[in-house]
Write a protein that holds these residues in place. Sequence first.
Motif, mmCIF file in Angstrom:
data_model
loop_
_atom_site.group_PDB
_atom_site.id
_atom_site.type_symbol
_atom_site.label_atom_id
_atom_site.label_comp_id
_atom_site.label_asym_id
_atom_site.label_seq_id
_atom_site.Cartn_x
_atom_site.Cartn_y
_atom_site.Cartn_z
ATOM 1 N N ASP A 1 0.839 -1.212 0.000
ATOM 2 C CA ASP A 1 0.000 0.000 0.000
ATOM 3 C C ASP A 1 0.868 1.254 0.000
ATOM 4 O O ASP A 1 0.559 2.243 -0.673
ATOM 5 N N TRP A 2 1.949 1.197 0.771
ATOM 6 C CA TRP A 2 2.904 2.320 0.795
ATOM 7 C C TRP A 2 3.471 2.544 -0.607
ATOM 8 O O TRP A 2 3.568 3.677 -1.086
ATOM 9 N N MET A 3 3.839 1.449 -1.283
ATOM 10 C CA MET A 3 4.416 1.584 -2.639
ATOM 11 C C MET A 3 3.408 2.233 -3.585
ATOM 12 O O MET A 3 3.759 3.119 -4.377
ATOM 13 N N LEU A 4 2.138 1.784 -3.482
ATOM 14 C CA LEU A 4 1.116 2.319 -4.394
ATOM 15 C C LEU A 4 0.887 3.807 -4.116
ATOM 16 O O LEU A 4 0.787 4.621 -5.040
ATOM 17 N N GLU A 5 0.854 4.151 -2.827
ATOM 18 C CA GLU A 5 0.583 5.547 -2.461
ATOM 19 C C GLU A 5 1.757 6.471 -2.824
ATOM 20 O O GLU A 5 1.588 7.474 -3.521
ATOM 21 N N GLU A 6 2.947 6.080 -2.338
ATOM 22 C CA GLU A 6 4.126 6.937 -2.586
ATOM 23 C C GLU A 6 4.483 6.954 -4.070
ATOM 24 O O GLU A 6 4.869 7.987 -4.621
ATOM 25 N N GLY A 7 4.368 5.781 -4.705
ATOM 26 C CA GLY A 7 4.703 5.663 -6.129
ATOM 27 C C GLY A 7 3.809 6.576 -6.961
ATOM 28 O O GLY A 7 4.282 7.297 -7.849
ATOM 29 N N THR A 8 2.513 6.576 -6.662
ATOM 30 C CA THR A 8 1.576 7.407 -7.431
ATOM 31 C C THR A 8 1.933 8.891 -7.265
ATOM 32 O O THR A 8 1.929 9.658 -8.230
ATOM 33 N N GLN A 9 2.290 9.250 -6.031
ATOM 34 C CA GLN A 9 2.639 10.668 -5.795
ATOM 35 C C GLN A 9 3.918 11.076 -6.515
ATOM 36 O O GLN A 9 4.073 12.213 -6.935
ATOM 37 N N LEU A 10 4.844 10.119 -6.638
ATOM 38 C CA LEU A 10 6.146 10.454 -7.228
ATOM 39 C C LEU A 10 6.120 10.507 -8.754
ATOM 40 O O LEU A 10 7.038 11.056 -9.373
ATOM 41 N N LEU A 11 5.079 9.911 -9.360
ATOM 42 C CA LEU A 11 5.056 9.809 -10.833
ATOM 43 C C LEU A 11 5.322 11.156 -11.513
ATOM 44 O O LEU A 11 6.081 11.234 -12.477
ATOM 45 N N SER A 12 4.713 12.219 -10.950
ATOM 46 C CA SER A 12 4.842 13.529 -11.613
ATOM 47 C C SER A 12 6.246 14.134 -11.449
ATOM 48 O O SER A 12 6.574 15.114 -12.115
ATOM 49 N N HIS A 13 7.081 13.539 -10.549
ATOM 50 C CA HIS A 13 8.441 14.084 -10.363
ATOM 51 C C HIS A 13 9.428 13.424 -11.342
ATOM 52 O O HIS A 13 10.595 13.767 -11.356
ATOM 53 N N LEU A 14 8.947 12.429 -12.096
ATOM 54 C CA LEU A 14 9.861 11.616 -12.904
ATOM 55 C C LEU A 14 9.785 11.976 -14.382
ATOM 56 O O LEU A 14 8.780 12.542 -14.832
ATOM 57 N N ASN A 15 10.830 11.608 -15.151
ATOM 58 C CA ASN A 15 10.742 11.815 -16.598
ATOM 59 C C ASN A 15 9.865 10.732 -17.226
ATOM 60 O O ASN A 15 9.438 9.792 -16.541
#
Length: 316
Positions: A145-159
């Motif tokens: 759940d942590w991966m899904l939450e943090e991962g989704t938030q980080l998507l916009s910081h990535l190329n």
Amino acid sequence: MSVFTPLARPELETFLAPYGLGRLLDFQGIAAGSENTNFFISLEQGEFVLTLVERGPVQEMPFFIELLDVLHEADLPVPYALRTTDGVALRELAGKPALLQPRLAGKHIKEANAQHCSQVGELLGHLHLATQDNMIKRKTDRGLDWMLEEGTQLLSHLNAEQSDLLQRALEEITQQKTKILALPRANIHADLFRDNAMFEGTHLTGLIDFYNACSGPMLYDVAIALNDWCSDEAGLIDGPRARALLGAYAALRPFTAAEAELWPTMLRVACVRFWLSRLIAAESFAGQDVLIHDPMEFQQRLAQRQKVSTPLPFAL
Ligand SMILES: Nc1ncnc2c1ncn2[C@@H]1O[C@H](COP(=O)(O)OP(=O)(O)OP(=O)(O)O)[C@@H](O)[C@H]1O
Ligand SMILES: N[C@@H](CCO)C(=O)O
């Protein structure tokens, strides 16, 4: 260096006196490590390591103390919390939970070979066998759940390339979550990297840093270890090292059919876990004197795990 909480000699002397281990001869902050504050401590009666736990709630500490006691009693080469003469294991220093442990012999290995990997597989097998029938429950704070939450938030910081890779992995986690959580469980170390194991030659003398330990799928622990111990420079799995680790593990605890099926997924999940925690650490500690592990290493490994050609040794 990662000494988040510096200490002065007088407060250390006061803290150490109740252990009855003699006078403080020397102490030194440890630069290695990225999550907790550690000191090497020389007392008249021996060499020790003091850890100030910097992350996670204090209520979690009895879990780590109990788990290390269980593993120590099972004769595994792990540190454990020493007790004061009044029998107290969990102390407080500078406002942080503090533990004094024996200093284990040996050094970290940078270049692992198949013999090292076989020892790691064997130790992981023993760790799981020692706990699977009497698992001590602890939910990880860096789970799916942590991966899904943090991962989704980080998507916009990535190329674009990074976010495609991460997005695909997050979709796979969502699809496979139920199956992953149904895999055989035990207490797992969940961070068995080269910098958490000590060797003398090819003999494994210590497994340290249990602060990510939890109850969880044993296969996840195997995948985490393999991704660090058996990857080459390009992030590809090194066949001989991987077979040595998996073979030694399976000789103690054979893999199940469900584990064999989920193996490629699990290798990717284990990459996502550390890619995300490294990205988060790189953002939050930017510009500070803190050891930051390279997030790119796990981006590269995740990209290389889209096709996995090292199956689990599993006999039908
Ligand atoms: N019991 C021990 N015996 C010997 N050395 C130890 C012990 N505990 C810690 N160390 C040393 O301190 C270093 C940092 O410890 P540790 O890995 O626990 O820190 P950390 O901040 O939690 O690290 P990580 O980056 O792996 O999360 C280790 O690499 C090791 O050299
Ligand atoms: N072993 C971790 C750090 C501690 O969790 C890493 O290399 O990112």
